[in-house]
Design an enzyme around this catalytic site. Sequence first.
Site, short mmCIF file in Angstrom:
data_model
loop_
_atom_site.label_atom_id
_atom_site.label_comp_id
_atom_site.label_asym_id
_atom_site.label_seq_id
_atom_site.Cartn_x
_atom_site.Cartn_y
_atom_site.Cartn_z
N ASN A 1 -1.36 -14.21 -0.18
CA ASN A 1 -0.92 -13.45 0.79
C ASN A 1 -0.46 -14.47 1.84
O ASN A 1 -0.98 -14.89 2.59
CB ASN A 1 -2.37 -12.45 1.21
CG ASN A 1 -1.88 -11.76 2.69
OD1 ASN A 1 -0.89 -12.02 3.43
ND2 ASN A 1 -2.64 -10.75 2.97
N ALA B 1 1.41 -13.96 4.67
CA ALA B 1 0.85 -13.80 5.99
C ALA B 1 -0.34 -14.42 6.52
O ALA B 1 -0.63 -15.09 7.36
CB ALA B 1 1.16 -12.23 6.57
N ARG C 1 -13.55 -9.44 0.36
CA ARG C 1 -13.08 -8.28 -0.05
C ARG C 1 -14.25 -7.98 -1.13
O ARG C 1 -14.39 -6.37 -0.93
CB ARG C 1 -11.73 -8.10 -0.34
CG ARG C 1 -10.76 -8.43 0.41
CD ARG C 1 -9.40 -7.89 0.77
NE ARG C 1 -9.80 -6.36 1.45
CZ ARG C 1 -8.85 -5.60 1.43
NH1 ARG C 1 -7.59 -5.84 1.06
NH2 ARG C 1 -9.22 -4.27 1.83
N GLU D 1 -7.89 -3.10 -7.30
CA GLU D 1 -7.44 -3.27 -5.84
C GLU D 1 -7.05 -2.09 -5.10
O GLU D 1 -6.52 -1.99 -4.20
CB GLU D 1 -6.28 -4.30 -5.57
CG GLU D 1 -6.68 -5.63 -5.81
CD GLU D 1 -7.21 -6.48 -4.77
OE1 GLU D 1 -6.85 -6.66 -3.53
OE2 GLU D 1 -8.16 -7.39 -5.08
N ARG E 1 -3.93 -9.78 -9.10
CA ARG E 1 -4.99 -9.05 -8.64
C ARG E 1 -5.47 -7.81 -9.22
O ARG E 1 -6.49 -7.35 -9.05
CB ARG E 1 -5.18 -8.63 -7.29
CG ARG E 1 -5.07 -9.93 -6.05
CD ARG E 1 -5.45 -9.42 -4.71
NE ARG E 1 -4.79 -10.49 -3.89
CZ ARG E 1 -5.11 -10.14 -2.46
NH1 ARG E 1 -5.65 -8.91 -2.00
NH2 ARG E 1 -4.51 -10.80 -1.58
N HIS F 1 0.02 -7.13 -3.73
CA HIS F 1 0.11 -5.76 -4.21
C HIS F 1 1.34 -5.11 -4.50
O HIS F 1 2.25 -5.45 -3.95
CB HIS F 1 -0.84 -4.95 -3.17
CG HIS F 1 -2.14 -5.20 -2.95
ND1 HIS F 1 -2.63 -5.68 -1.57
CD2 HIS F 1 -3.22 -5.73 -3.65
CE1 HIS F 1 -3.82 -5.72 -1.81
NE2 HIS F 1 -4.28 -5.85 -3.02
N ASN G 1 -1.96 -10.68 9.12
CA ASN G 1 -3.19 -10.85 8.01
C ASN G 1 -2.51 -9.96 6.61
O ASN G 1 -3.26 -10.04 5.64
CB ASN G 1 -4.40 -10.30 8.26
CG ASN G 1 -5.34 -11.21 8.68
OD1 ASN G 1 -5.09 -12.39 8.33
ND2 ASN G 1 -6.57 -10.97 9.40
N CYS H 1 -0.64 -0.34 3.95
CA CYS H 1 -1.82 -0.92 3.84
C CYS H 1 -3.00 -0.31 4.41
O CYS H 1 -4.16 -0.34 4.25
CB CYS H 1 -1.84 -2.47 4.18
SG CYS H 1 -0.88 -3.45 3.25
O1 SUG Z 1 -6.21 -8.38 0.87
N1 SUG Z 1 -5.58 -9.44 3.92
C1 SUG Z 1 -5.75 -8.43 3.03
C2 SUG Z 1 -4.28 -7.75 3.12
C3 SUG Z 1 -4.22 -6.56 2.37
C4 SUG Z 1 -2.85 -5.54 2.52
N2 SUG Z 1 -3.28 -4.55 1.81
C5 SUG Z 1 -2.09 -3.78 0.84
N3 SUG Z 1 -1.05 -4.49 0.58
N4 SUG Z 1 -2.23 -2.69 0.41
C6 SUG Z 1 -5.43 -8.86 1.39
O2 SUG Z 1 -4.93 -9.91 1.14
C7 SUG Z 1 -6.71 -11.28 5.12
C8 SUG Z 1 -8.02 -11.26 5.64
C9 SUG Z 1 -8.35 -12.60 6.78
O3 SUG Z 1 -7.77 -13.34 6.47
O4 SUG Z 1 -9.50 -12.07 7.24
C10 SUG Z 1 -6.58 -10.09 3.78
O5 SUG Z 1 -7.68 -10.10 3.48
#
Ligand code: SUG
Length: 446
Positions: free
Chosen positions: A25, A27, A138, A174, A214, A250, A363, A369
Amino acid sequence: MSMREINFDGLVGPTHNYSGLAHGNVASMSHEGLVANPREAALQGLEKMKSLMDSGYAQGVLPPQQRPDLGALRELGFAGSDARVLARAADEAPQLLRAVCSASSMWTANAATVTPSVDAPDGRAHFTPANLQSSFHRYLEPTTTGRVLASIFADEARFAHHPALPATPAFSDEGAANHTRLAGEHGEPGVHLYVYGRQAFGGDGVAPRRYPARQTLEASQAVARQHGLGDAQTVFAQQHPEAIDAGVFHNDVIAVGNGPVLLYHEVAFRDEQGTLDALRERMASPLIPVRVPVEAVSLEDAVVSYLFNSQLLTNPDGTMTLVVPGECQEREAVWRCLQDHLLAGHNPISEVVVKDVKQSMRNGGGPACLRLRVALSEAERAAISGRVLLDDALHGELVAWVERHYRDRLAPADLADPALASETLAALDELTGILRLGSVYPFQLG
Ligand code: SUG
């Protein structure tokens, strides 16, 4: 049947922070270590909910989870008082402390997969919490998620709850982020598009190389089976491995569907034509594909702007509104695509609304999301327990609650502060009262 979609947004929890926990991810990885503002994050989320409610869309809210998850640290061998557990984890395994503090349950598109009653053979709406086993932070969510959903959708004559799939890589799930229901209207029987990143057993071995996939085919098939969906109602499509390797962790980062419309990027699916054909074969109404070619928006632009992580909402006159994150305005190609390609094209999208959810975006969580879609009939809606459908009074109480309890600065180093844990418990105890949810958190269940 008259069905209406309710978007249940996750309320951002008081421990929202940037710990860079999510591999693949972009970001989350690139904002690690920034100072977060949990108060602003929660208020941005509530503002999005309120403005969509004011525009006439049905809006619900789901509570955050109990964090830090001291129970998880105790299971991993940290003992003693809460303060001692926190101090030891901070000292000996800071990465575990960060994981048990994540506010990741805000992204409710990953909370569960939902099948509306109109599609299920037993005429009930079905729910399966996602096991989220791909990451430790998660993986901690599904138990409480299941409890919250069972408490809100408690009427067993109308709602069916399934266990999360076995939390093992073969059944990596997910939730709704990799699931899209397509139908002429919400009340018509729908076709379910499940998008997976890899196949666990057999298959041709094509999978991403850089970042993890995922969702497995086997997980998607198991959820469809739990919900009683047959071959004529389901399409399983593999996500393009290149997309995952570019940061599309995702499917909802590269495609969004609503009613008969599927808005997607050229590189979303491994077999684009096969996916569209399979949908068309099964749908009772004509599919309206809205394809964005790579020349219009590169994969990188799609990932940075989160153009496809938008909410596509149906208006009473049949037109659709696309709710995009503010980051779409910052990329010229993306903004141009919205104006020239999407708004001006032959499709039902007639309006673009920009929302600032920057705290979540850093994040990797855009407007889509942050919400779990639940299509319900009027009778099902009336059977909801708790006070989770947003109105002005609830919105006002939640804003005041955030302003009373949330910090406006949180750095990863602050997570060991025992005061943060006690502040959070006090806030959540009050919240279950406001939302009339009963006891859903471990600290309330004793
Ligand atoms: O699972 N970010 C989440 C973002 C989820 C986005 N959801 C969708 N695309 N539906 C993930 O990657 C980062 C959290 C942190 O660093 O605390 C995080 O879990």
